[in-house]
Design an enzyme around this catalytic site. Structure first.
Site, PDB file in Angstrom:
ATOM      1  N   TRP A 137       0.851  -1.204   0.000  1.00 11.61           N
ATOM      2  CA  TRP A 137       0.000   0.000   0.000  1.00 11.61           C
ATOM      3  C   TRP A 137       0.881   1.247   0.000  1.00 11.61           C
ATOM      4  O   TRP A 137       2.082   1.142   0.263  1.00 11.61           O
ATOM      5  CB  TRP A 137      -0.944   0.008   1.221  1.00 11.61           C
ATOM      6  CG  TRP A 137      -2.215   0.765   0.941  1.00 11.61           C
ATOM      7  CD1 TRP A 137      -2.566   1.993   1.425  1.00 11.61           C
ATOM      8  CD2 TRP A 137      -3.273   0.348   0.076  1.00 11.61           C
ATOM      9  NE1 TRP A 137      -3.794   2.362   0.902  1.00 11.61           N
ATOM     10  CE2 TRP A 137      -4.241   1.375   0.076  1.00 11.61           C
ATOM     11  CE3 TRP A 137      -3.497  -0.777  -0.712  1.00 11.61           C
ATOM     12  CZ2 TRP A 137      -5.411   1.306  -0.682  1.00 11.61           C
ATOM     13  CZ3 TRP A 137      -4.658  -0.860  -1.470  1.00 11.61           C
ATOM     14  CH2 TRP A 137      -5.600   0.171  -1.438  1.00 11.61           C
ATOM     15  N   ASP A 193       0.176  11.238  -0.121  1.00 14.74           N
ATOM     16  CA  ASP A 193      -0.859  12.265   0.013  1.00 14.74           C
ATOM     17  C   ASP A 193      -2.214  11.620   0.287  1.00 14.74           C
ATOM     18  O   ASP A 193      -2.328  10.397   0.319  1.00 14.74           O
ATOM     19  CB  ASP A 193      -0.903  13.147  -1.232  1.00 14.74           C
ATOM     20  CG  ASP A 193      -1.424  12.414  -2.449  1.00 14.74           C
ATOM     21  OD1 ASP A 193      -1.289  11.167  -2.521  1.00 14.74           O
ATOM     22  OD2 ASP A 193      -2.000  13.066  -3.331  1.00 14.74           O
ATOM     23  N   GLU A 196      -3.392   8.905  -1.837  1.00 16.45           N
ATOM     24  CA  GLU A 196      -2.570   7.695  -1.735  1.00 16.45           C
ATOM     25  C   GLU A 196      -1.760   7.430  -2.989  1.00 16.45           C
ATOM     26  O   GLU A 196      -1.485   6.292  -3.334  1.00 16.45           O
ATOM     27  CB  GLU A 196      -3.451   6.461  -1.420  1.00 16.45           C
ATOM     28  CG  GLU A 196      -4.513   6.718  -0.386  1.00 16.45           C
ATOM     29  CD  GLU A 196      -5.148   5.450   0.156  1.00 16.45           C
ATOM     30  OE1 GLU A 196      -5.920   4.845  -0.586  1.00 16.45           O
ATOM     31  OE2 GLU A 196      -4.824   5.082   1.299  1.00 16.45           O
ATOM     32  N   GLU A 197      -1.369   8.483  -3.693  1.00 18.42           N
ATOM     33  CA  GLU A 197      -0.666   8.272  -4.959  1.00 18.42           C
ATOM     34  C   GLU A 197       0.746   8.845  -4.989  1.00 18.42           C
ATOM     35  O   GLU A 197       1.655   8.220  -5.504  1.00 18.42           O
ATOM     36  CB  GLU A 197      -1.483   8.888  -6.103  1.00 18.42           C
ATOM     37  CG  GLU A 197      -2.769   8.111  -6.348  1.00 18.42           C
ATOM     38  CD  GLU A 197      -3.703   8.791  -7.332  1.00 18.42           C
ATOM     39  OE1 GLU A 197      -3.473   9.974  -7.634  1.00 18.42           O
ATOM     40  OE2 GLU A 197      -4.652   8.129  -7.777  1.00 18.42           O
ATOM     41  N   GLU A 404     -18.635   7.264  -4.581  1.00 14.86           N
ATOM     42  CA  GLU A 404     -17.423   8.079  -4.514  1.00 14.86           C
ATOM     43  C   GLU A 404     -17.420   9.123  -5.631  1.00 14.86           C
ATOM     44  O   GLU A 404     -17.075  10.286  -5.412  1.00 14.86           O
ATOM     45  CB  GLU A 404     -16.200   7.161  -4.654  1.00 14.86           C
ATOM     46  CG  GLU A 404     -14.880   7.885  -4.603  1.00 14.86           C
ATOM     47  CD  GLU A 404     -13.729   6.897  -4.745  1.00 14.86           C
ATOM     48  OE1 GLU A 404     -13.035   6.664  -3.740  1.00 14.86           O
ATOM     49  OE2 GLU A 404     -13.520   6.340  -5.849  1.00 14.86           O
TER      50      GLU A 404
END
Ligand SMILES: *[C@@H]1O[C@H](CO)[C@@H](O)[C@H](O)[C@H]1NC(C)=O
Ligand SMILES: *[C@@H]1O[C@H](CO)[C@@H](O)[C@H](O)[C@H]1NC(C)=O
Ligand SMILES: *[C@@H]1O[C@H](CO)[C@@H](O)[C@H](O)[C@H]1NC(C)=O
Ligand SMILES: *[C@@H]1O[C@H](CO)[C@@H](O)[C@H](O)[C@H]1NC(C)=O
Length: 551
Positions: A137, A193, A196-197, A404
């Site tokens: 992750w 960030d 999550e990238e 989302e």
């Protein structure tokens, strides 16, 4: 009969406001129920979730969001805690206590980012039964501990004010302090960030860390605890530094609404919603989506459009998000709250492009509530803000469920269904629209330097090509404090996002010779790379990328 343009615009504004009113009243109970359904143990869509844990979404495939993220959960509970402490919903106390207890156990759960004392607090997500998620992750994500501290501090402040300081001192402070210590020790380290990238510095992360440290210092003082280390004067908001994108990102809008302090006026240093910098950024951010989504085609250049995370986004096809579009309206509603309260609007050369959208030819200056410019701006910005809610309303399916994202061409819901954060973003936007805000967190007394010194450091990215087995991780340590002084125990964990490349960005002293090595850790066993030590000399300014292969 001839109708004046202002009269017609007034009618359109009235019609939008009416339809937004009706969406707000129908969607509010759905959003609240949708949010509560996603909290264990008894939320109807949170089967298997431990008491107090928030599932991000019940969606289990494409994407699988059936996990609990520290960031999302803390933002969701901040919303619930505000509802509880304001008296809007006094039934939430048991749930809030569950959240406190579940999060204190997560803090102690060893995970791939470490233990509670070796970086584990930066772990972004856990399984919904509270066990560690051990797959690959984007870790660590250093906004989580700060947001959790902010949520818990707002509850602690209420308990303090209501005669329960014993519980705060003996039960809550130790938990909050762990998060604050983590932030104080790691704010200057690279982080993934909020999307999550990108692993770099992130404006949102830094802004919420700033807030948590400020509030932590205030609570510590109230409890008679020492807290001098909780505020670092270098911790000034900085932009996203990685990713090779335009750096236009909803993270600035989210930072502004989540650090809003109604008592701080339009202060730009703390990026208040009505500050010239926050408004200027908001315009650039919104405009960046005008040509990106076909849903936004043909919309006037000064009218609301749907927005997403950032214009270059390709995740799930790259679409508008409910929570970012609500965030734009919330920043504007927050700004309206302050302008009405202070009875004036200040236009600076920085915010001129923003205000020009609503009053062409406006010049820099202060417009008091008795001026016609003030009324024009308030009316037009209210209509603009309602426009964002109206777009989300238009693309909310008839059952009120908020996923989302929604498709950039058709407007149909996309990606995870019943996203808890989408529901929370609706509730906080609606609350700001009705003029409500969270209590002050002390932003106006924050002492932040106008410029930021990085203390003479440069960002060095280490990339190590290393093949590993499941559960094995690569760490870095070396000859300077920022590399943990050769300590294998506190060595820095690298990210495997570009496996087999492992990488991390560290701020090292400029113009300095540094020695380092990578190590592997597996089942408690540490393996060092073979000799000799690796070495580099950092440049005086700029950045450096080092590429190595395990040996
Ligand atoms: C203080 O608050 C906690 C958390 O809700 C509660 O468990 C405890 O009973 C309270 N104590 C008093 C004296 O009210
Ligand atoms: C990693 O190193 C191995 C061995 O030197 C090499 O074969 C491989 O191409 C490298 N992979 C990358 C992504 O650089
Ligand atoms: C490491 O690789 C990156 C691109 O992958 C390159 O920009 C950089 O210059 C390389 N660094 C060194 C020291 O060769
Ligand atoms: C790994 O790093 C090398 C530079 O050392 C770069 O050329 C390569 O593209 C990277 N691979 C991945 C998968 O990121």
């Amino acid at each position: 009969m001839r109708l004046s343009v202002a009269y017609v615009l007034g009618l359109i504004g009235f019609a939008v406001s009416q339809s937004v009113d009706s969406y707000v009243s129908s969607e509010s109970p759905i959003a609240k129920a949708g949010l509560l359904a996603n909290i264990g143990p008894s939320g109807s869509k949170a089967n298997g979730a431990k008491a107090g844990l928030v599932i991000a979404s019940p969606s289990t495939s494409n994407p699988n969001y059936l996990y609990t993220w520290t960031r999302d959960s803390s933002l969701v509970f901040k919303t619930l805690i505000d509802q509880f402490t304001s008296g809007a919903d006094t039934s939430l106390r048991g749930l809030i206590d569950d959240f406190f207890s579940a999060e204190s156990q997560l803090q102690q759960t060893s995970n791939p980012s470490g233990t509670v004392s070796t970086g584990g607090l930066g772990e972004p997500k856990f399984n919904i039964d509270g066990t560690a998620f051990t797959g690959p992750w984007g870790r660590p994500q250093r906004d989580g501990p700060a947001l959790r501290a902010t949520a818990l501090i707002s509850y602690a402040n209420w308990l303090q004010a209501n005669g329960n300081s014993t519980f705060v001192s003996s039960e809550m402070w130790p938990i909050i302090k762990l998060d604050l210590d983590y932030v104080a020790a790691n704010w200057n380290q690279a982080t993934f960030d909020l999307w999550e990238e990108i692993q770099s510095s992130s404006f949102f992360t830094t802004a919420v860390q700033h807030r948590a440290l400020r509030e932590g210092a205030t609570l510590a003082a109230a409890l008679g605890q020492t807290a001098s280390s909780y505020w670092n004067s270098n911790n000034y908001i900085t932009a996203n530094t990685g990713g090779g994108r335009s750096r236009i990102d909803a993270n600035t809008v989210l930072a502004s609404i989540h650090t809003f302090d109604p008592a701080a006026g339009c202060d730009a240093v703390t990026f208040q919603p009505c500050s010239d910098k926050a408004l200027a950024s908001l315009k650039v951010y919104v405009d960046s989506f005008r040509s990106v989504y076909s849903l936004n085609g043909g919309v006037a250049v000064n009218a609301a459009v749907t927005t997403g995370r950032y214009p270059e986004d390709v995740y799930m096809g790259g679409n508008p998000w409910y929570l970012t579009t609500f965030a734009v309206s919330e920043q504007l509603y927050d700004a309206l709250i302050v302008w009405k309260k202070q009875g004036s609007i200040e236009v600076t050369s920085t915010s001129l492009p923003f205000f020009n959208q609503f009053s062409s030819g406006i010049t820099a200056g202060t417009y008091s509530s008795s001026s016609s410019t003030f009324s024009t701006l308030i009316g037009a910005i209210q209509t603009f803000a309602d426009g964002f809610v109206a777009l989300n309303a238009k693309y909310t399916p008839s059952n009120g469920g908020l996923a989302e994202q929604y498709d950039k061409s058709s407007g149909s819901p996309v990606s995870a269904v019943d996203l808890t954060w989408s529901y929370a973003s609706a509730l906080t936007a609606f609350s700001a629209r009705s003029g409500d805000s969270s209590p002050s967190w002390g932003a106006s007394t924050a002492k932040v330097p106008a410029t930021c010194s990085n203390g003479g450091t440069v960002a060095v990215t280490f990339t190590e090509n290393a093949t590993t087995q499941l559960g094995e991780n690569i760490y870095l340590t070396g000859s300077v404090a920022a590399l943990q002084n050769w300590s294998p125990d506190t060595a820095l964990l690298l990210s495997s996002a570009d496996y087999p490349n492992w990488s991390i960005t560290v701020n090292l002293p400029a113009s300095t010779a540094v020695q380092y090595k990578f190590i592997r850790k597996f089942n408690g066993q540490v393996t060092w790379e073979s000799d000799p030590n690796r070495q580099l000399t950092t440049p005086a300014t700029g950045t450096l990328t080092e590429n190595d292969t395990w040996r």
